[in-house]
Structures are given as structure tokens and as C-alpha cells.
Design an enzyme around this catalytic site. Sequence first.
Site, mmCIF file in Angstrom:
data_model
loop_
_atom_site.group_PDB
_atom_site.id
_atom_site.type_symbol
_atom_site.label_atom_id
_atom_site.label_comp_id
_atom_site.label_asym_id
_atom_site.label_seq_id
_atom_site.Cartn_x
_atom_site.Cartn_y
_atom_site.Cartn_z
ATOM 1 N N ARG A 1 -8.590 -13.003 2.695
ATOM 2 C CA ARG A 1 -9.599 -13.995 2.309
ATOM 3 C C ARG A 1 -8.978 -15.158 2.330
ATOM 4 O O ARG A 1 -9.418 -16.645 2.753
ATOM 5 C CB ARG A 1 -9.737 -14.065 0.336
ATOM 6 C CG ARG A 1 -8.828 -13.963 -0.080
ATOM 7 C CD ARG A 1 -9.103 -13.266 -1.602
ATOM 8 N NE ARG A 1 -9.918 -11.649 -1.112
ATOM 9 C CZ ARG A 1 -10.196 -11.103 -2.074
ATOM 10 N NH1 ARG A 1 -10.308 -11.404 -3.633
ATOM 11 N NH2 ARG A 1 -10.046 -9.436 -1.726
ATOM 12 N N LYS B 1 0.890 -1.409 0.043
ATOM 13 C CA LYS B 1 0.098 0.068 -0.095
ATOM 14 C C LYS B 1 0.906 0.824 -0.146
ATOM 15 O O LYS B 1 1.123 1.891 0.859
ATOM 16 C CB LYS B 1 -1.156 -0.784 1.460
ATOM 17 C CG LYS B 1 -1.852 -1.344 1.174
ATOM 18 C CD LYS B 1 -2.651 -0.841 2.893
ATOM 19 C CE LYS B 1 -3.155 -2.409 2.884
ATOM 20 N NZ LYS B 1 -4.628 -2.326 2.166
#
Length: 512
Positions: free
Chosen positions: A360, A285
Site C-alpha cells: 500500500r 515472513k
Amino acid sequence: MNKNKRLAVKLLTLSCLMGAGTTQAEQYEFATQVAPANTLVMFQHQDGTLYSVAGLQADTRKQLQRAIAAANFKGLEGELLELLAPIGTQAERLLLLGLGDAELTPGKTALLGGKLSNHLEAVKQPKVAVWAADIPNSQGFIAELTQGISLASYRYRDFTAKPRTEKQYHFAVAEPKVAETNHLKSAAIADGVALARDLTNKPAAELYPESFADAAKELKRLGVKVKVLEPKDLAKLNMGALLAVGKGSERGPRLVVAHWQGSDDAPVALVGKGITFDSGGYNIKATGTSIARMKSDMAGAATVLGTVKAMAASKAPVNLVGIMPLAENMVSGRAMIPGDVIKTAQGLTVEVLNTDAEGRLVLADGLWYAREKYQPQVIVDVATLTGSKVRALGGEYAGLFSDSEPLVQQLTYAGQQVGEKLWRLPLDPAYGEELHSSIADLTNTGREGSAGASSAAMFLKRFAGDQPWAHLDIAGNALVRSDTQLAPAGATGYGVRLLSHWLEQHKFSENQ
């Protein structure tokens, strides 16, 4: 006030300021007499009904009625009228709070409590008397109002010593014993929210997989069975997804299990994403300031642990198991790399196209563990999973994905009741087709520009099993950047109240 027959009731005392080392429930003290109040709180419906007015002297009633007329006070929901130095009473101020014209849900009543708490935050006088003895269902009303007061008064205090005036709330109700029972349940949920907020607000240097596990162990005093699986245990269970996400960090991953067995029913399983810091891995990020907020990427796990605490503290008759896969997603020479193929505990292989789609992956092993070890009758997972959900719904609603219509209805209703709203998003096989890989069973992301929240949900569906399952994407709900009526800026503890209400109100069955 106690001499008036309509208000000749025992009074409840609430100290709502959270102190270090004590829970909100421990700060709630029930008393039989109320000390003279600095602030008196009363309520009015929009139809003009002014509650507890018989407890006021004639001159005070006349002054209040003049103030109502002068301010054109209508009793709208949340409308507030403040009367300073009311005559005929020792109180410095009298607050009149509007109840509106419709039946109040628990969430709306909590908002009233939040408004009251926020209004009194700057008031230096500590003692507040709340007259509610003749409000319909005053026992439930007070429980929900005090929960809102507690939520709004929360502050994360680890790094500041700013002084605050501790407020002592005294409540007049019709049936104190019933009110006390309702209140303690409500306070237990507020404590669960506070735990979730505390964990989510902590800097990543202080909250990492091992220290989160230590926080979970604190629930043993409530009768919660806590088990912590360390990296060697995860390896024995072939939890390759959880291990892959955590291998870039010097602090290894954990899987925490917190089990409150309040009944002999088949368990309900909650699975929470616990990325205690998310750098994005090699898909780092790198732009903007979002990375500074990535200490909160474990908010799903915090919600799960907070819900377990709420159920245990209230001795709820539910069999609840919380599964929290925890890892730091970091960059190092050992870290997971885009293009890697990992093998999950379920046996499915995953081609990692984006290391920033790590939540996930840990949930995949967590869902498998819940199914394999506990055979739950229903599973709900909670995660700050996708930016796609934020772009679709913002922070007003959390995303809900499920094929179970009863479960969708139950969770949606619970969210409406407590004010943590859900919006159903599509769980369609077409989104699952985007996860095709030529070298593995599936990829961990869909196509660029696709409906990322739905493709992520379809990924999780591969690991959710055949029992009813729902996925809650709380990205955008777990944090607020400025104060709201129920939460100061920072972590919200979103989902604890929703899941607690759902667990308390619904029976589960195989036909769900």
C-alpha cells in the site's frame, strides 16, 4: 473436407506452443488449406445438434452416432467423447466436445479450449482440425476457443528442457477474414497474459526493479511510450513511500510508466503493485513456506504491463497509462523499520507499524503520480495486497473495492464474461478510522484482527483522488499450486483478460 459445400471455407492455422523468443501472436499462422489432421474436433449442443456432421462420410457418421449412444454422451458443457481410429477419415481420433445448453460467455468458451488443449497435451501427433463453420457466431467462438488453447498450452520454459509436441490447430470457419480479425485481438490478450505469467514466474534473482523496467521497454516496438524513473528521479518527486520500501535492498526502486495512446480521450490509469520480492522487511515472513512464493508479489504490476501489451498489440482505441511502482522489500541496516514515519509524494505522513504492509505504501506514490501527471478519468489499481482477502474469498474471486457504482458494475460484468470473477467488499469509513496515528497523518495498518483487506483499501482511498477509482486485491488469484483448466501451476496472469475486456467494452465519462 473442403469439397463439402457447407465447409467450403478457408481455414485458419494456429500453432499454440510458445517458443523462446516468439510471442503467441507471431506463432499464429493463417493458411488457406489444411493438411491432413491427426485429430478431428467437432461440437455438439445439449439439444442434440451435432455441428459439421455433413462433412463426414456416411460410415463415419454412423460410427459416431453409435459411439454417442454407447457413451450416453449428452453434449453437456465441457463433456468430451473420444473416438479412436474413426472409419472413413485419415484422422487417428475424433473428439466430440459438448457445448451445453446455454449461451457461452467468452470465459466459458476459453475453458472449452483449455480442456481441448489439456486433453491433447500427451498426444504425440501434432495436427488438429477443428470444424466450426456452422456453429453460430463461429468467428467469435473460434477466437475465444483459441485463446483458451493458448492459455492452457502455456509453459514457463526458462529452467527446463522437457520436450513437448507442438500442436498445429487448423480451423474451419464461415467468414475467415472476420475470424482472423477477432482471433488476432484474442491472441493479443493471450500474449498479454503470457507476459504477466512470465514476469511473475521469474525468480527474484532475475526479476528485480531494473530488469522489470527492461521488460517494459520491450513494448516500445508496439508503439508504447515507456518511461523509467530511477531513485534520483523519485527523490526529486518526494516519493518517500516508494523510496522507503526499497531502501533496504542493494537494487534500488523504480517507477515504470507504460503509455499506449490509442485515442485522444482522457487516459484510463492502471496502477500495479510491483514488489519484486517481499521478505516482509523487519516484520519478516519467518514461518511456513509462503516466503518462497514472494517473488510473485509483483503480480499486480505484471497484470498492468500485460494489459498494456494486449491493448497495444491489438491497436485498441483506448488511451491507457500503466503505472508500476517497483521495489524489493528487504532487511538490511538501511531498511525501513517499524515505527518509522515516512512522507508520501502527496504530502501525507505515514507511521509504519508493520513493514510487511509495504504494498500500500508503493501504491500510494503510484496513485499520486497517476493523478498528478496524467489527470485520468478513471483509476484501477491491482495488487496482491492482503492475506485478509485470501481468508475471505480464497482464490475463486478477487476482491473489489470502489465507491463508483457504474465502475463496480462494469468490472464485475467483465469478470463474469471472461471467468475472472470479482466480489465487492466493504469500503467503509469505519475501517479508515482504524488508521489513526498520534504522530502522523495515518498508519499503514489497521488494528490487529480487523478486516485487513478493507482497512488497506481505505488507506489507498486517501491517495486515489476524486475521479472514479477501484482497487482489485488479487492475493490468492495470481498463483495456483496445481494445474487448472487454463493455467499450469504457477502464475495465472489474473486480471489481464478482465481489464482488457473492460477496456474494450466500456466508454468512460466524468459521471462514472
